[in-house]
Scaffold this active site. Structure first.
Site, PDB file in Angstrom:
ATOM      1  N   ASP A  43      -7.072  -4.096  10.298  1.00 39.60           N
ATOM      2  CA  ASP A  43      -6.308  -2.869  10.028  1.00 39.60           C
ATOM      3  C   ASP A  43      -6.998  -1.684  10.706  1.00 39.60           C
ATOM      4  O   ASP A  43      -7.929  -1.105  10.151  1.00 39.60           O
ATOM      5  CB  ASP A  43      -6.191  -2.639   8.514  1.00 39.60           C
ATOM      6  N   ASP A  53     -11.997   7.605   6.385  1.00 36.39           N
ATOM      7  CA  ASP A  53     -11.184   6.397   6.573  1.00 36.39           C
ATOM      8  C   ASP A  53     -10.399   6.506   7.885  1.00 36.39           C
ATOM      9  O   ASP A  53      -9.187   6.621   7.889  1.00 36.39           O
ATOM     10  CB  ASP A  53     -10.243   6.253   5.370  1.00 36.39           C
ATOM     11  N   ASP A  85      -9.802  -2.844   1.556  1.00 41.47           N
ATOM     12  CA  ASP A  85      -9.878  -2.321   2.926  1.00 41.47           C
ATOM     13  C   ASP A  85     -11.261  -1.694   3.107  1.00 41.47           C
ATOM     14  O   ASP A  85     -11.702  -0.902   2.270  1.00 41.47           O
ATOM     15  CB  ASP A  85      -8.761  -1.285   3.123  1.00 41.47           C
ATOM     16  N   ASP A 141      -9.991   4.487  10.451  1.00 37.70           N
ATOM     17  CA  ASP A 141      -9.333   3.310  11.038  1.00 37.70           C
ATOM     18  C   ASP A 141      -9.676   3.092  12.504  1.00 37.70           C
ATOM     19  O   ASP A 141      -8.795   2.821  13.321  1.00 37.70           O
ATOM     20  CB  ASP A 141      -7.825   3.365  10.799  1.00 37.70           C
ATOM     21  N   HIS A 181     -11.710   2.093   2.581  1.00 41.32           N
ATOM     22  CA  HIS A 181     -11.079   2.749   1.437  1.00 41.32           C
ATOM     23  C   HIS A 181     -12.009   3.088   0.277  1.00 41.32           C
ATOM     24  O   HIS A 181     -11.579   3.187  -0.865  1.00 41.32           O
ATOM     25  CB  HIS A 181      -9.919   1.899   0.926  1.00 41.32           C
ATOM     26  N   HIS A 193      -8.925  -6.115   4.544  1.00 44.91           N
ATOM     27  CA  HIS A 193      -8.547  -5.349   5.731  1.00 44.91           C
ATOM     28  C   HIS A 193      -9.808  -4.963   6.469  1.00 44.91           C
ATOM     29  O   HIS A 193     -10.580  -4.119   6.016  1.00 44.91           O
ATOM     30  CB  HIS A 193      -7.764  -4.085   5.331  1.00 44.91           C
ATOM     31  N   GLU A 230      -3.046  -2.894  -2.435  1.00 37.46           N
ATOM     32  CA  GLU A 230      -4.192  -2.289  -1.741  1.00 37.46           C
ATOM     33  C   GLU A 230      -4.532  -0.917  -2.314  1.00 37.46           C
ATOM     34  O   GLU A 230      -3.704  -0.010  -2.336  1.00 37.46           O
ATOM     35  CB  GLU A 230      -3.866  -2.148  -0.245  1.00 37.46           C
ATOM     36  N   TRP A 267       0.862  -1.179   0.000  1.00 41.24           N
ATOM     37  CA  TRP A 267       0.000   0.000   0.000  1.00 41.24           C
ATOM     38  C   TRP A 267       0.896   1.225   0.000  1.00 41.24           C
ATOM     39  O   TRP A 267       1.824   1.329   0.793  1.00 41.24           O
ATOM     40  CB  TRP A 267      -0.926   0.045   1.225  1.00 41.24           C
ATOM     41  N   LYS A 316      -7.062   2.628  -2.644  1.00 43.17           N
ATOM     42  CA  LYS A 316      -7.659   3.557  -1.699  1.00 43.17           C
ATOM     43  C   LYS A 316      -8.270   4.733  -2.430  1.00 43.17           C
ATOM     44  O   LYS A 316      -7.866   5.070  -3.536  1.00 43.17           O
ATOM     45  CB  LYS A 316      -6.566   3.913  -0.703  1.00 43.17           C
TER      46      LYS A 316
HETATM   47  C1  RNT Z   1      -3.756   2.791   4.789  1.00 43.65           C
HETATM   48  C2  RNT Z   1      -3.915   1.335   4.509  1.00 43.65           C
HETATM   49  C3  RNT Z   1      -2.823   0.440   5.031  1.00 43.65           C
HETATM   50  C4  RNT Z   1      -2.343   0.816   6.430  1.00 43.65           C
HETATM   51  C5  RNT Z   1      -1.433  -0.195   7.096  1.00 43.65           C
HETATM   52  C6  RNT Z   1      -0.777   0.368   8.310  1.00 43.65           C
HETATM   53  O1  RNT Z   1      -4.848   3.530   4.450  1.00 43.65           O
HETATM   54  O2  RNT Z   1      -5.158   0.907   4.984  1.00 43.65           O
HETATM   55  O3  RNT Z   1      -3.247  -0.877   4.987  1.00 43.65           O
HETATM   56  O4  RNT Z   1      -3.424   1.056   7.278  1.00 43.65           O
HETATM   57  O5  RNT Z   1      -0.524  -0.691   6.204  1.00 43.65           O
HETATM   58 ZN    ZN Z   2      -5.565  -1.194   4.910  1.00 46.66          ZN
END
Ligand code: RNT
Ligand code: ZN
Length: 425
Positions: free
Chosen positions: A332, A300, A265, A302, A268, A292, A232, A191, A234
């Site tokens: 994640d 986003d 993810d 997290d 994302h 993820h 990955e 990513w 986004k």
């Molecule tokens: C970032 C991505 C990625 C990270 C990790 C820490 O937006 O989701 O996966 O969160 O690699």
């Molecule tokens: Zn991620």
């Protein structure tokens, strides 16, 4: 808080639940066994707010953000491993641990990220073998001066892009070494944060450069028994609101063309867009997926994964597609505002819970109703399933796995906080 349950009451409740599910032709014993057998890759970075061991004060750049300053974050490999082991004791089922290159242990020496070697993960490998916890891996394209421009692999400055290509290759070599050590592939997820804060005039050139950089990175042949490559996508990041080079279309097409796995993810995509529906479509064209599990709150952000409708639907889709052999599951999230071990525990337990629930679905009945054109019956069943005595089956899973039932684990995290975390001031 009062203790949640005793063995006898859990067994009694379970026997009633078992009978309720049996009426729908669902075998709860089988579901429990299957649920604990699914590996969940736990994100090492929740343990220290993605700080890593390079001596940085914390996460910087990359368009991602940790907030909060709850005391006691792990400051080195030994602390992180100790915290993880403790969290593992509270989490039922098969576990993996997901590392970033930031977590190299170089014995105090500054090793540039493009010169990292498997030996810098020696302690992780010893631990992995000893604890029987397979490791996954990620190259780290943030918290670094050569990422400050907002572009890494797709940078127009060859000095920068070449450095990151070498870093990504180093990361693949390390992942492959982890895979060889554990006797099963390590998932190496690429990513990158690359993108632009404001409207770019040239959307194409960075994408051309990213494609070529990825081609170069993946050209190094490695034994697929030791490494699974994933990319990955986004939608946006902080400071890359207008344009992200590695968008969903870019990586879906790239993964399809290259026949490598795609990482989806949950945070994302557009805030109302969910990933459950993407699984069956993507699996027609890519060899596999990495999910993820995360939780975006308004953006986003997290947040710690929870037993949400979105998460449950993703798990149901994975099982309905019988796609577990083609999908790896990883957490994640990063929340520095709460006890980090509790964050791991809540996130991991929530995913295991969603998997168990998905395994308890009487999918055959739903399909039969659908096939017969009885969509009212399908909907009625789906509604009914929501209030079946699921919690009794979940409690039984926790009990059988010798992990705390209900919120009983909170006493243990409190104790750990007092005796271990609070001493890290
Ligand atoms: C970032 C991505 C990625 C990270 C990790 C820490 O937006 O989701 O996966 O969160 O690699
Ligand atoms: Zn991620």
């Amino acid at each position: 808080m009062k203790a949640y349950g005793n063995k006898e009451s859990i067994e009694t409740a379970y026997s009633l639940a078992k009978a309720a599910y049996a009426k729908l032709d669902v075998n709860t014993d089988k579901a429990i066994r299957a649920a604990v057998d699914i590996p969940i890759s736990i994100n090492c970075w929740q343990g220290d707010d993605i700080t890593g061991f390079e001596g940085a004060a914390g996460l910087s750049g990359g368009g991602i953000l940790v907030t909060g300053n709850y005391p006691g974050r792990a400051r080195n490999g030994d602390e992180l491993r100790k915290d993880a082991e403790f969290a593992f004791s509270l989490i039922p089922g098969k576990k993996r641990f997901n590392l970033h290159t930031l977590y190299a242990e170089t014995g105090g020496k500054q090793i540039p990220r493009d010169e990292l070697e498997p030996e810098h993960f020696k302690d992780w490998m010893i631990w992995s073998k000893k604890k029987k916890i397979p490791l996954d891996f990620n190259p780290s394209f943030f918290s670094h001066s050569l990422a400050d421009s907002g572009y890494t692999l797709s940078s127009g400055n060859p000095k920068i892009s070449k450095f990151w290509v070498r870093h990504a290759i180093a990361s693949r070599r390390i992942a492959s070494a982890l895979g060889a050590n554990q006797g099963s592939p390590s998932v190496n997820n690429i990513w990158i944060p690359d993108g632009s804060k404001d409207l770019p005039a040239d959307r194409l050139s960075p994408r051309l450069r990213l494609r070529d950089a990825l081609d170069e990175i993946l050209a190094l042949p490695l034994d697929p028994k030791t490494i699974t490559d994933t990319v990955e996508a986004k939608l946006f990041g902080i400071g890359s609101e207008a344009y992200v080079v590695g968008s969903h279309e870019f990586y879906l097409a790239y993964a399809t063309a290259k026949q490598i796995r795609l990482c989806l993810d949950m945070g994302h995509f557009h805030p109302t867009e969910t990933i459950a529906d993407k699984i069956s479509a993507a699996l027609l064209f890519v060899p596999g997926l990495l999910i993820h599990f995360s939780r975006g709150l308004r953006w986003d952000s997290d947040h710690v994964a929870i037993y949400s409708d979105d998460q449950r639907e993703v798990c149901r889709e994975i099982l309905r597609q019988k796609a577990l052999n083609r999908i790896d599951l990883a957490l994640d999230f990063f929340d520095g505002s709460i006890n980090r071990i509790a964050a791991w525990t809540i996130g991991s337990r929530s995913l295991r819970k969603s998997l168990l629930e998905a395994l308890l679905e009487p999918t055959k009945l739903l399909l039969a109703a659908e096939k017969a054109g009885k969509n009212h019956e399908r909907l009625a069943l789906m509604e009914e399933l929501k209030t079946l005595p699921f919690s009794a089956v979940w409690d039984k899973l926790c009990l059988d796995a010798r992990t705390p039932v209900g919120t009983d684990w909170l006493q243990q995290t409190d104790e750990y906080e007092k005796t271990v975390l609070d001493k890290r001031k």
